[in-house]
Design a protein around this motif. Sequence first.
Motif, mmCIF file in Angstrom:
data_model
loop_
_atom_site.group_PDB
_atom_site.id
_atom_site.type_symbol
_atom_site.label_atom_id
_atom_site.label_comp_id
_atom_site.label_asym_id
_atom_site.label_seq_id
_atom_site.Cartn_x
_atom_site.Cartn_y
_atom_site.Cartn_z
ATOM 1 N N ASP A 103 0.814 -1.216 0.000
ATOM 2 C CA ASP A 103 0.000 0.000 0.000
ATOM 3 C C ASP A 103 0.845 1.263 0.000
ATOM 4 O O ASP A 103 0.319 2.375 -0.034
ATOM 5 N N ALA A 104 2.177 1.093 0.045
ATOM 6 C CA ALA A 104 3.079 2.248 0.054
ATOM 7 C C ALA A 104 3.217 2.820 -1.356
ATOM 8 O O ALA A 104 2.914 2.167 -2.361
ATOM 9 N N SER A 105 3.701 4.044 -1.435
ATOM 10 C CA SER A 105 3.973 4.654 -2.735
ATOM 11 C C SER A 105 5.226 4.032 -3.346
ATOM 12 O O SER A 105 6.049 3.445 -2.640
ATOM 13 N N ILE A 106 5.361 4.172 -4.645
ATOM 14 C CA ILE A 106 6.572 3.705 -5.321
ATOM 15 C C ILE A 106 7.788 4.424 -4.747
ATOM 16 O O ILE A 106 8.857 3.823 -4.555
ATOM 17 N N GLU A 107 7.613 5.698 -4.434
ATOM 18 C CA GLU A 107 8.717 6.487 -3.888
ATOM 19 C C GLU A 107 9.172 5.925 -2.538
ATOM 20 O O GLU A 107 10.377 5.829 -2.276
ATOM 21 N N ASP A 108 8.222 5.546 -1.683
ATOM 22 C CA ASP A 108 8.580 4.980 -0.385
ATOM 23 C C ASP A 108 9.284 3.630 -0.549
ATOM 24 O O ASP A 108 10.230 3.313 0.173
ATOM 25 N N PHE A 109 8.795 2.831 -1.500
ATOM 26 C CA PHE A 109 9.430 1.544 -1.771
ATOM 27 C C PHE A 109 10.866 1.753 -2.241
ATOM 28 O O PHE A 109 11.802 1.083 -1.776
ATOM 29 N N MET A 110 11.063 2.692 -3.158
ATOM 30 C CA MET A 110 12.400 2.949 -3.684
ATOM 31 C C MET A 110 13.332 3.486 -2.594
ATOM 32 O O MET A 110 14.522 3.132 -2.554
ATOM 33 N N TYR A 111 12.795 4.307 -1.703
ATOM 34 C CA TYR A 111 13.632 4.816 -0.616
ATOM 35 C C TYR A 111 14.088 3.675 0.287
ATOM 36 O O TYR A 111 15.242 3.634 0.732
ATOM 37 N N SER A 112 13.170 2.736 0.544
ATOM 38 C CA SER A 112 13.529 1.584 1.365
ATOM 39 C C SER A 112 14.669 0.805 0.727
ATOM 40 O O SER A 112 15.612 0.379 1.412
ATOM 41 N N LEU A 113 14.611 0.608 -0.575
ATOM 42 C CA LEU A 113 15.697 -0.081 -1.280
ATOM 43 C C LEU A 113 17.002 0.702 -1.188
ATOM 44 O O LEU A 113 18.076 0.125 -0.997
#
Length: 265
Positions: A103-113
């Motif tokens: 449910d997270a944004s793509i931006e949040d997912f990319m930041y996690s990576l």
Amino acid sequence: MDLGLNDKVVVVTGAAGTKGSIGETIVQALANEGAIPVIVCRNDRGYGYEKELQERGLDAIFVKTDLSDPAQIEKAVKIIGEKYGRIDALINNVGVNDGAGLDASIEDFMYSLKLNLVSFFAMTKYCLPYLIKAKGNILNIGSKVALTGQGATSGYAASKGGVLGLTREWAVDLIKHDIRSNAIIIAESWTPAYDNWIKTLDDGAEKLQSIVKKIPLENRMTTPQEIADSCLFTISDKSSHTTGQFIFVDGGYVHLDRSLLTDQL
């Protein structure tokens, strides 16, 4: 046991957490063995740790770095290289289970990576010339989430899966330089962050009890000190023929038979 870490330059990322966190505990264990801890983290708490260690008469530095930013990582490694000229071990420890789920944004997912995986690659890439010079080694801090899943944390799970892949890839890549690459895998460890999380739950005590019941060995969580001890042994020459390995410090949480978890036993 003398691990032979005296005067070894050991870089530890994400090591300016609160007292008792895994990174901070690793740094203290290194200092106690006479190593030279290099703290790479974004938290200003690192300045205090640097001062504490130096007041003990120890050589230690803190390099403030946002580990989600490769440019800052490159700059940090340059500072370390200019000061010491070598790196004997790199412990990629930074990690935040940030709850970046589907449910997270793509931006949040990319930041996690970026924080939990890309930082491992960038630190290793920029440290590599100094590691080659010292015939040093790499230790990645992994998580059982890469193998078991957890739910609602896609970014962290993907990152930790990637960390395990990189661990073995680097073991293959760096054999020609006599550089070892291993990972420590943690399951449930009683850290200040874990304590804070439990306190946010309405049924925290019950939740904690249900978790420790699932840890086969002694029905207790792994301590940060136990993790630190395993880290120090793995980066030392006492573990000189170990590479490409996933070392579980988890009280049997991931692998042991589920029958051990019955109330009857």
